[in-house]
Design an enzyme around this catalytic site. Structure first.
Site, PDB file in Angstrom:
ATOM      1  N   GLY A   1      18.976 -17.833 -22.176  1.00 50.64           N
ATOM      2  CA  GLY A   1      18.643 -17.127 -21.238  1.00 50.64           C
ATOM      3  C   GLY A   1      18.545 -16.820 -19.628  1.00 50.64           C
TER       4      GLY A   1
ATOM      5  N   ARG B   1      15.219 -12.364 -22.040  1.00 47.51           N
ATOM      6  CA  ARG B   1      14.050 -11.205 -21.803  1.00 47.51           C
ATOM      7  C   ARG B   1      12.894 -11.164 -21.052  1.00 47.51           C
ATOM      8  NH1 ARG B   1      10.225 -11.674 -27.230  1.00 47.51           N
ATOM      9  NH2 ARG B   1      10.257 -14.391 -27.779  1.00 47.51           N
TER      10      ARG B   1
ATOM     11  N   LYS C   1       7.735 -10.919 -18.882  1.00 49.68           N
ATOM     12  CA  LYS C   1       8.268 -11.507 -20.013  1.00 49.68           C
ATOM     13  C   LYS C   1       8.373 -10.225 -20.934  1.00 49.68           C
ATOM     14  CE  LYS C   1       7.982 -14.838 -24.312  1.00 49.68           C
ATOM     15  NZ  LYS C   1       7.670 -16.373 -24.761  1.00 49.68           N
TER      16      LYS C   1
ATOM     17  N   GLY D   1      15.502  -7.714 -25.076  1.00 46.57           N
ATOM     18  CA  GLY D   1      14.833  -7.646 -23.631  1.00 46.57           C
ATOM     19  C   GLY D   1      13.703  -7.284 -24.025  1.00 46.57           C
TER      20      GLY D   1
ATOM     21  N   ARG E   1      13.435 -25.196 -16.814  1.00 48.01           N
ATOM     22  CA  ARG E   1      13.297 -25.588 -18.389  1.00 48.01           C
ATOM     23  C   ARG E   1      14.149 -27.161 -18.138  1.00 48.01           C
ATOM     24  NH1 ARG E   1      11.849 -20.965 -21.770  1.00 48.01           N
ATOM     25  NH2 ARG E   1      11.300 -19.280 -19.681  1.00 48.01           N
TER      26      ARG E   1
ATOM     27  N   ASP F   1      15.455 -25.352 -23.748  1.00 50.63           N
ATOM     28  CA  ASP F   1      14.872 -24.998 -23.523  1.00 50.63           C
ATOM     29  C   ASP F   1      13.723 -24.080 -22.885  1.00 50.63           C
ATOM     30  OD1 ASP F   1      15.556 -23.987 -26.275  1.00 50.63           O
ATOM     31  OD2 ASP F   1      15.276 -21.337 -25.428  1.00 50.63           O
ATOM     32  N   ASN F   2      12.375 -25.100 -23.770  1.00 54.02           N
ATOM     33  CA  ASN F   2      10.684 -24.310 -23.955  1.00 54.02           C
ATOM     34  C   ASN F   2      10.453 -25.378 -23.329  1.00 54.02           C
ATOM     35  OD1 ASN F   2      11.520 -21.471 -24.988  1.00 54.02           O
ATOM     36  ND2 ASN F   2      10.972 -23.184 -27.408  1.00 54.02           N
TER      37      ASN F   2
ATOM     38  N   ASP G   1       6.727 -21.376 -23.126  1.00 53.41           N
ATOM     39  CA  ASP G   1       6.804 -20.868 -23.988  1.00 53.41           C
ATOM     40  C   ASP G   1       6.363 -21.008 -24.903  1.00 53.41           C
ATOM     41  OD1 ASP G   1       8.856 -19.562 -22.531  1.00 53.41           O
ATOM     42  OD2 ASP G   1      10.744 -19.960 -23.923  1.00 53.41           O
TER      43      ASP G   1
HETATM   44  P1  AMP Z   1      12.696 -18.950 -27.381  1.00 52.95           P
HETATM   45  O1  AMP Z   1      13.289 -19.391 -28.629  1.00 52.95           O
HETATM   46  O2  AMP Z   1      11.373 -17.542 -28.044  1.00 52.95           O
HETATM   47  O3  AMP Z   1      12.471 -19.932 -26.592  1.00 52.95           O
HETATM   48  O4  AMP Z   1      13.411 -17.463 -26.999  1.00 52.95           O
HETATM   49  C1  AMP Z   1      14.812 -18.435 -26.971  1.00 52.95           C
HETATM   50  C2  AMP Z   1      15.881 -17.668 -25.963  1.00 52.95           C
HETATM   51  O5  AMP Z   1      16.540 -16.478 -26.480  1.00 52.95           O
HETATM   52  C3  AMP Z   1      14.892 -17.009 -24.795  1.00 52.95           C
HETATM   53  O6  AMP Z   1      16.139 -17.953 -23.777  1.00 52.95           O
HETATM   54  C4  AMP Z   1      14.209 -15.781 -24.784  1.00 52.95           C
HETATM   55  O7  AMP Z   1      14.997 -15.559 -23.818  1.00 52.95           O
HETATM   56  C5  AMP Z   1      15.929 -15.455 -25.563  1.00 52.95           C
HETATM   57  N1  AMP Z   1      15.167 -14.321 -26.201  1.00 52.95           N
HETATM   58  C6  AMP Z   1      14.843 -14.142 -27.325  1.00 52.95           C
HETATM   59  N2  AMP Z   1      14.025 -12.889 -27.298  1.00 52.95           N
HETATM   60  C7  AMP Z   1      14.957 -12.591 -27.002  1.00 52.95           C
HETATM   61  C8  AMP Z   1      15.367 -10.794 -27.222  1.00 52.95           C
HETATM   62  N3  AMP Z   1      14.033 -10.212 -28.198  1.00 52.95           N
HETATM   63  N4  AMP Z   1      15.535 -10.494 -26.221  1.00 52.95           N
HETATM   64  C9  AMP Z   1      17.038 -11.065 -25.501  1.00 52.95           C
HETATM   65  N5  AMP Z   1      16.485 -12.267 -25.511  1.00 52.95           N
HETATM   66  C10 AMP Z   1      15.548 -12.660 -26.790  1.00 52.95           C
HETATM   67 MG    MG Z   2      11.721 -20.007 -25.285  1.00 52.63          MG
END
Ligand code: AMP
Ligand code: MG
Length: 488
Positions: A84, A87, A107, A120, A177, A245-246, A255
């Site tokens: 990341g 988005r 976000k 995004g 993070r 990352d969360n 997150d």
């Molecule tokens: P998450 O599992 O929601 O924490 O997402 C993991 C990573 O994927 C994060 O760094 C987000 O920025 C990226 N991410 C999640 N959904 C999207 C999306 N629709 N477009 C771009 N990046 C995404």
């Molecule tokens: Mg995340």
């Protein structure tokens, strides 16, 4: 607002500066007036008048300096490389009414160089869940990000079907993070020292008093993470996707995706539909916190004076910190002092809840109906509902337990017991079904239910007239679980 943008002055390899990509026809979802007041947002007429345009990405106030942060992480136990921010944008940093630094992070703000295969964007349903959950945890007294508000739009987003694009202005004490350090270790190791200094000076300045500030800082991160997870366990919260990352370096929940609040008590409960092995099951959270820290800490060995041994010393207190915080909290949930007899009866209570699949939140709250029924009609009703689910040996076990519990609390002032029960056992949490009803209405353009839940969850420890029976109704025992999955 007292702007204090500091991240943007770090090495430019750590982020990408860019404005948000506007959503089509953004409209107000909900605005969190109390967060706005905390930030000083309400004192600025321009911000107040144009908050929908700002969240919709159409208008960037002059003092905002939007940027996408670079970070990496381990997902489901595997190194996932750069992740990341795909988005979200850090829009500005401000000092709040408590002189605490707060990040404003949009976000769902469109593509960034880190978007990988994503679009995004964020859809309305996940935005509402995040909005309400951050609010709920804050009001429950659990460190967590919150939000200033959210908007919905006419931008179409493809998921399993077409959905409406939305955006949330997240407010958190930090967006750094664990995965930021993993990114630095892999892609810009020469920045570790500067970045560590930034984290200490910004978030843990008290560690400068130590002879070994880096170790003091790492110890604090370990401690805050352990305490946060103890808080989760006590309230019955499952984060659902505890990838590195969360997790924030400040020990603040962030997150929100496939999170849930415990209903019928099952420690092995997996809320995240995509978590096939149950890695992030409720009962695994303390161990996963340790796993994450264990994989994170060795990166600091690049720094002077940090060795394998000193890092092991930083991590060693994790379990004891967790246990102490959890056990103290559990005793408070029963209105008892922290001592071995209290813990014994507390664990028997948890077993009773588990054996009979009783509702975790209602179960604890119902104790008020047992201790002081006349003053607590709502809780007396909860108790009746709860015991109506018990028969035979289970009913006998409940009667034995409640007799012993009532005998145990006799040794303490009743007002103290009642106060402890009331302030540690919420009447309301954000059940998946509650969030879902608000989402269904919002998808039809009706935001009243979001607003009602916002009001309800603003005072989770107080029985309220605006509540409906559905707000405290668990699903039927063994009913199929609502599918809640990762990023949407
Ligand atoms: P998450 O599992 O929601 O924490 O997402 C993991 C990573 O994927 C994060 O760094 C987000 O920025 C990226 N991410 C999640 N959904 C999207 C999306 N629709 N477009 C771009 N990046 C995404
Ligand atoms: Mg995340």
């Amino acid at each position: 607002m007292r702007y204090h943008n500091t991240y943007v002055h770090l090495d430019p390899r750590l982020y990408h500066q860019q404005p948000p990509t506007p959503l089509k026809n953004p409209r107000a979802g909900h605005f969190n007036l109390s967060v706005a007041e905390q930030l000083g947002w309400t004192e600025d007429e321009d911000l107040m008048a144009r908050w929908v345009d700002i969240l919709g990405g159409e208008y960037v106030p002059a003092q905002f300096e939007p940027l996408a942060m670079a970070y990496a992480g381990h997902q489901f136990g595997q190194w996932a490389g750069q992740l990341g921010d795909g988005r979200g944008l850090l829009m500005a940093q401000v000092l709040d009414d408590n002189d605490q630094l707060q990040d404003l992070h949009l976000k769902g703000s469109g593509l960034t160089p880190y978007s990988r295969m994503g679009d995004g964007r964020a859809v309305l349903r996940s935005t509402i869940r995040e909005y309400l959950c951050g609010h709920a945890l804050n009001q429950l007294g659990i460190p967590s990000s919150n939000a200033l508000g959210f908007v919905v739009s006419d931008t179409p987003i493809r998921r399993e079907c077409m959905e409406a694009g939305a955006a949330l202005m997240r407010v958190a004490d930090s967006h750094i993070r664990l995965g930021h350090i993993e990114w630095i270790a892999s892609f810009a190791p020469d920045l570790l020292s500067e970045f560590t200094d930034y984290m200490i000076d910004t978030y843990y300045p008290e560690c400068r008093d130590s002879d070994t500030p880096v170790l003091a800082f790492l110890q604090k991160v370990v401690e805050r993470t352990a305490r946060m997870i103890a808080d989760w366990q006590l309230i019955g919260f499952a984060h659902g996707v505890m990838n590195t990352d969360n997790l924030s370096i400040t020990g603040s929940t962030m997150d929100f995706g496939p999170f849930g609040f415990m209903e019928r008590f099952n420690p092995a409960w997996i809320n995240n539909h995509s978590d096939h092995t149950g890695r992030y099951a409720y009962q695994n959270q303390p161990a996963i916190g340790h796993w994450n820290l264990n994989i994170w800490l060795p990166h600091f060995m690049r720094l002077e004076g940090v060795t394998r041994e000193t890092l092991a010393d930083c991590l060693a207190p994790y379990e004891a910190t967790f246990m102490q915080h959890y056990q103290q909290g559990l005793c408070r949930k029963l209105g008892l002092p922290h001592q071995s007899e209290s813990l014994t009866i507390a664990f028997e209570w948890l077993t009773l809840l588990e054996d009979n699949l009783l509702d975790y939140t209602n179960g604890f709250r119902a104790l008020l109906g047992l201790v002081a029924p006349d003053e607590h009609p709502y809780e007396q009703q909860l108790l009746l509902t709860l015991t109506s689910e018990l028969q035979g040996e289970a009913l006998q076990a409940w009667e034995d337990w409640s007799t012993r519990y009532l005998a145990q609390i006799q040794s303490f002032p009743i007002e103290q017991v009642i106060n402890s029960l009331k302030t540690n056992n919420p009447a309301y949490v954000l059940r998946n079904s509650m969030a879902q009803r608000a989402i269904t209405a919002a998808e039809q353009g009706q935001f009243e239910e979001v607003a009602r839940l916002y009001d309800l969850l603003a005072s989770p420890y107080t029985v309220q007239d605006i509540a409906t029976a559905l707000d405290s109704s668990p699903p039927a025992p063994n009913a199929p679980q609502m599918p809640i999955s990762c990023s949407s």
